[in-house]
Design a protein around this motif. Structure first.
Motif, PDB file in Angstrom:
ATOM      1  N   MET A 176     -13.739  16.402  30.143  1.00 46.21           N
ATOM      2  CA  MET A 176     -14.313  17.611  29.603  1.00 46.21           C
ATOM      3  C   MET A 176     -13.371  18.227  28.569  1.00 46.21           C
ATOM      4  O   MET A 176     -13.829  18.788  27.593  1.00 46.21           O
ATOM      5  N   LYS A 177     -12.075  18.114  28.808  1.00 45.90           N
ATOM      6  CA  LYS A 177     -11.129  18.710  27.871  1.00 45.90           C
ATOM      7  C   LYS A 177     -11.179  18.020  26.507  1.00 45.90           C
ATOM      8  O   LYS A 177     -10.973  18.661  25.478  1.00 45.90           O
ATOM      9  N   TYR A 178     -11.493  16.732  26.509  1.00 48.59           N
ATOM     10  CA  TYR A 178     -11.582  16.002  25.244  1.00 48.59           C
ATOM     11  C   TYR A 178     -12.798  16.453  24.455  1.00 48.59           C
ATOM     12  O   TYR A 178     -12.729  16.644  23.241  1.00 48.59           O
ATOM     13  N   LEU A 179     -13.911  16.624  25.144  1.00 45.57           N
ATOM     14  CA  LEU A 179     -15.122  17.101  24.490  1.00 45.57           C
ATOM     15  C   LEU A 179     -14.919  18.526  23.983  1.00 45.57           C
ATOM     16  O   LEU A 179     -15.350  18.862  22.875  1.00 45.57           O
ATOM     17  N   ALA A 180     -14.270  19.360  24.773  1.00 51.57           N
ATOM     18  CA  ALA A 180     -14.001  20.731  24.346  1.00 51.57           C
ATOM     19  C   ALA A 180     -13.134  20.738  23.090  1.00 51.57           C
ATOM     20  O   ALA A 180     -13.385  21.511  22.157  1.00 51.57           O
ATOM     21  N   ALA A 181     -12.135  19.885  23.052  1.00 51.13           N
ATOM     22  CA  ALA A 181     -11.282  19.797  21.867  1.00 51.13           C
ATOM     23  C   ALA A 181     -12.094  19.338  20.663  1.00 51.13           C
ATOM     24  O   ALA A 181     -11.947  19.874  19.555  1.00 51.13           O
ATOM     25  N   SER A 215      -3.620  15.984  18.692  1.00 50.14           N
ATOM     26  CA  SER A 215      -2.791  17.059  18.149  1.00 50.14           C
ATOM     27  C   SER A 215      -3.197  18.406  18.740  1.00 50.14           C
ATOM     28  O   SER A 215      -2.339  19.204  19.135  1.00 50.14           O
ATOM     29  N   LEU A 216      -4.494  18.655  18.804  1.00 50.56           N
ATOM     30  CA  LEU A 216      -4.986  19.916  19.366  1.00 50.56           C
ATOM     31  C   LEU A 216      -4.599  20.037  20.837  1.00 50.56           C
ATOM     32  O   LEU A 216      -4.104  21.079  21.274  1.00 50.56           O
ATOM     33  N   LEU A 217      -4.813  18.977  21.594  1.00 52.68           N
ATOM     34  CA  LEU A 217      -4.488  19.020  23.021  1.00 52.68           C
ATOM     35  C   LEU A 217      -2.990  19.175  23.255  1.00 52.68           C
ATOM     36  O   LEU A 217      -2.567  19.919  24.149  1.00 52.68           O
ATOM     37  N   ALA A 241      -2.960  13.719  26.290  1.00 55.58           N
ATOM     38  CA  ALA A 241      -4.246  13.047  26.104  1.00 55.58           C
ATOM     39  C   ALA A 241      -4.151  11.575  26.471  1.00 55.58           C
ATOM     40  O   ALA A 241      -3.152  10.922  26.206  1.00 55.58           O
ATOM     41  N   GLU A 242      -5.215  11.062  27.084  1.00 55.95           N
ATOM     42  CA  GLU A 242      -5.322   9.645  27.400  1.00 55.95           C
ATOM     43  C   GLU A 242      -5.994   8.953  26.211  1.00 55.95           C
ATOM     44  O   GLU A 242      -7.116   9.293  25.839  1.00 55.95           O
ATOM     45  N   ASP A 243      -5.292   7.972  25.645  1.00 58.60           N
ATOM     46  CA  ASP A 243      -5.770   7.303  24.435  1.00 58.60           C
ATOM     47  C   ASP A 243      -7.161   6.706  24.598  1.00 58.60           C
ATOM     48  O   ASP A 243      -8.005   6.817  23.702  1.00 58.60           O
ATOM     49  N   GLU A 244      -7.416   6.063  25.739  1.00 62.20           N
ATOM     50  CA  GLU A 244      -8.706   5.398  25.954  1.00 62.20           C
ATOM     51  C   GLU A 244      -9.862   6.392  25.939  1.00 62.20           C
ATOM     52  O   GLU A 244     -10.920   6.128  25.344  1.00 62.20           O
ATOM     53  N   ARG A 245      -9.676   7.507  26.602  1.00 67.58           N
ATOM     54  CA  ARG A 245     -10.753   8.497  26.669  1.00 67.58           C
ATOM     55  C   ARG A 245     -11.017   9.134  25.316  1.00 67.58           C
ATOM     56  O   ARG A 245     -12.169   9.369  24.944  1.00 67.58           O
ATOM     57  N   VAL A 246      -9.949   9.442  24.600  1.00 68.59           N
ATOM     58  CA  VAL A 246     -10.115  10.040  23.272  1.00 68.59           C
ATOM     59  C   VAL A 246     -10.824   9.055  22.351  1.00 68.59           C
ATOM     60  O   VAL A 246     -11.765   9.424  21.641  1.00 68.59           O
ATOM     61  N   ALA A 283     -12.829   6.586  23.166  1.00 64.88           N
ATOM     62  CA  ALA A 283     -14.222   6.421  23.592  1.00 64.88           C
ATOM     63  C   ALA A 283     -15.083   7.587  23.115  1.00 64.88           C
ATOM     64  O   ALA A 283     -16.220   7.391  22.657  1.00 64.88           O
ATOM     65  N   LEU A 284     -14.552   8.795  23.210  1.00 61.66           N
ATOM     66  CA  LEU A 284     -15.299   9.971  22.769  1.00 61.66           C
ATOM     67  C   LEU A 284     -15.550   9.921  21.267  1.00 61.66           C
ATOM     68  O   LEU A 284     -16.682  10.115  20.811  1.00 61.66           O
ATOM     69  N   VAL A 285     -14.501   9.637  20.506  1.00 63.07           N
ATOM     70  CA  VAL A 285     -14.638   9.594  19.050  1.00 63.07           C
ATOM     71  C   VAL A 285     -15.604   8.482  18.639  1.00 63.07           C
ATOM     72  O   VAL A 285     -16.451   8.678  17.758  1.00 63.07           O
ATOM     73  N   ALA A 286     -15.523   7.340  19.305  1.00 64.70           N
ATOM     74  CA  ALA A 286     -16.418   6.225  18.978  1.00 64.70           C
ATOM     75  C   ALA A 286     -17.873   6.576  19.292  1.00 64.70           C
ATOM     76  O   ALA A 286     -18.787   6.228  18.531  1.00 64.70           O
ATOM     77  N   SER A 287     -18.111   7.271  20.401  1.00 68.48           N
ATOM     78  CA  SER A 287     -19.491   7.588  20.777  1.00 68.48           C
ATOM     79  C   SER A 287     -20.100   8.668  19.887  1.00 68.48           C
ATOM     80  O   SER A 287     -21.316   8.729  19.733  1.00 68.48           O
ATOM     81  N   LEU A 288     -19.272   9.520  19.298  1.00 67.82           N
ATOM     82  CA  LEU A 288     -19.789  10.590  18.448  1.00 67.82           C
ATOM     83  C   LEU A 288     -19.600  10.317  16.959  1.00 67.82           C
ATOM     84  O   LEU A 288     -19.930  11.167  16.132  1.00 67.82           O
ATOM     85  N   LYS A 289     -19.101   9.133  16.629  1.00 71.49           N
ATOM     86  CA  LYS A 289     -18.821   8.786  15.234  1.00 71.49           C
ATOM     87  C   LYS A 289     -20.105   8.825  14.408  1.00 71.49           C
ATOM     88  O   LYS A 289     -21.129   8.284  14.812  1.00 71.49           O
ATOM     89  N   GLU A 290     -20.013   9.496  13.272  1.00 67.71           N
ATOM     90  CA  GLU A 290     -21.118   9.599  12.309  1.00 67.71           C
ATOM     91  C   GLU A 290     -22.354  10.300  12.878  1.00 67.71           C
ATOM     92  O   GLU A 290     -23.458  10.107  12.388  1.00 67.71           O
ATOM     93  N   LYS A 291     -22.191  11.097  13.924  1.00 62.83           N
ATOM     94  CA  LYS A 291     -23.314  11.860  14.474  1.00 62.83           C
ATOM     95  C   LYS A 291     -23.102  13.330  14.170  1.00 62.83           C
ATOM     96  O   LYS A 291     -21.976  13.823  14.163  1.00 62.83           O
ATOM     97  N   ASN A 292     -24.189  14.027  13.967  1.00 60.67           N
ATOM     98  CA  ASN A 292     -24.144  15.466  13.764  1.00 60.67           C
ATOM     99  C   ASN A 292     -24.090  16.118  15.141  1.00 60.67           C
ATOM    100  O   ASN A 292     -24.992  15.933  15.959  1.00 60.67           O
ATOM    101  N   ILE A 293     -23.052  16.876  15.396  1.00 58.85           N
ATOM    102  CA  ILE A 293     -22.847  17.449  16.735  1.00 58.85           C
ATOM    103  C   ILE A 293     -23.973  18.413  17.115  1.00 58.85           C
ATOM    104  O   ILE A 293     -24.351  18.501  18.281  1.00 58.85           O
TER     105      ILE A 293
END
Length: 109
Positions: free
Chosen positions: A1-6, A25-27, A34-39, A41-51
């Motif tokens: 959740m903290k990764y998504l919040a960031a 950097s923010l975290l 921050a755990e590299d794998e989770r960050v 995965a989050l960036v990959a799943s939201l890549k090129e998507k409008n939040i």
């Protein structure tokens, strides 16, 4: 959740597609490791998507999830009088347990 919040904080701050480094950097600025794998995965799943579109889709999906009110009402209808009788018996038992007559005094007297 903290990764998504960031991620959401960064997008609210004007960064359209935050990177792994941005999130880390923010975290780290608030003392979170921050755990590299989770960050990643989050960036990959939201890549090129409008939040905003992702949030709107999530709201639509959430609206279709049953909240339990209908199930509880259905259960009460199915249980009928037997459920009501059990509830009355439990209430009577609680009253007996809470009674302080046999001791002669109450906890808050």
């Amino acid at each position: 959740m903290k990764y998504l919040a960031a991620y959401l904080l960064l997008t609210a701050g004007g960064k359209a597609n935050p990177t792994d480094a941005d999130i880390k950097s923010l975290l780290s600025s608030v003392g979170v490791e921050a755990e590299d794998e989770r960050v990643s995965a989050l960036v990959a799943s939201l890549k090129e998507k409008n939040i905003d579109e992702v949030i709107a889709e999530g709201k639509e999906k959430l609206a279709s999830v049953p909240t339990g009110g209908a199930a509880a009402a259905g259960g009460a209808a199915a249980g009928g009088a037997a459920g009501a009788e059990e509830a009355k018996e439990e209430a009577k038992e609680e009253e007996k347990e809470e009674s302080d007559e046999d001791m002669g005094f109450g906890l808050f007297d």
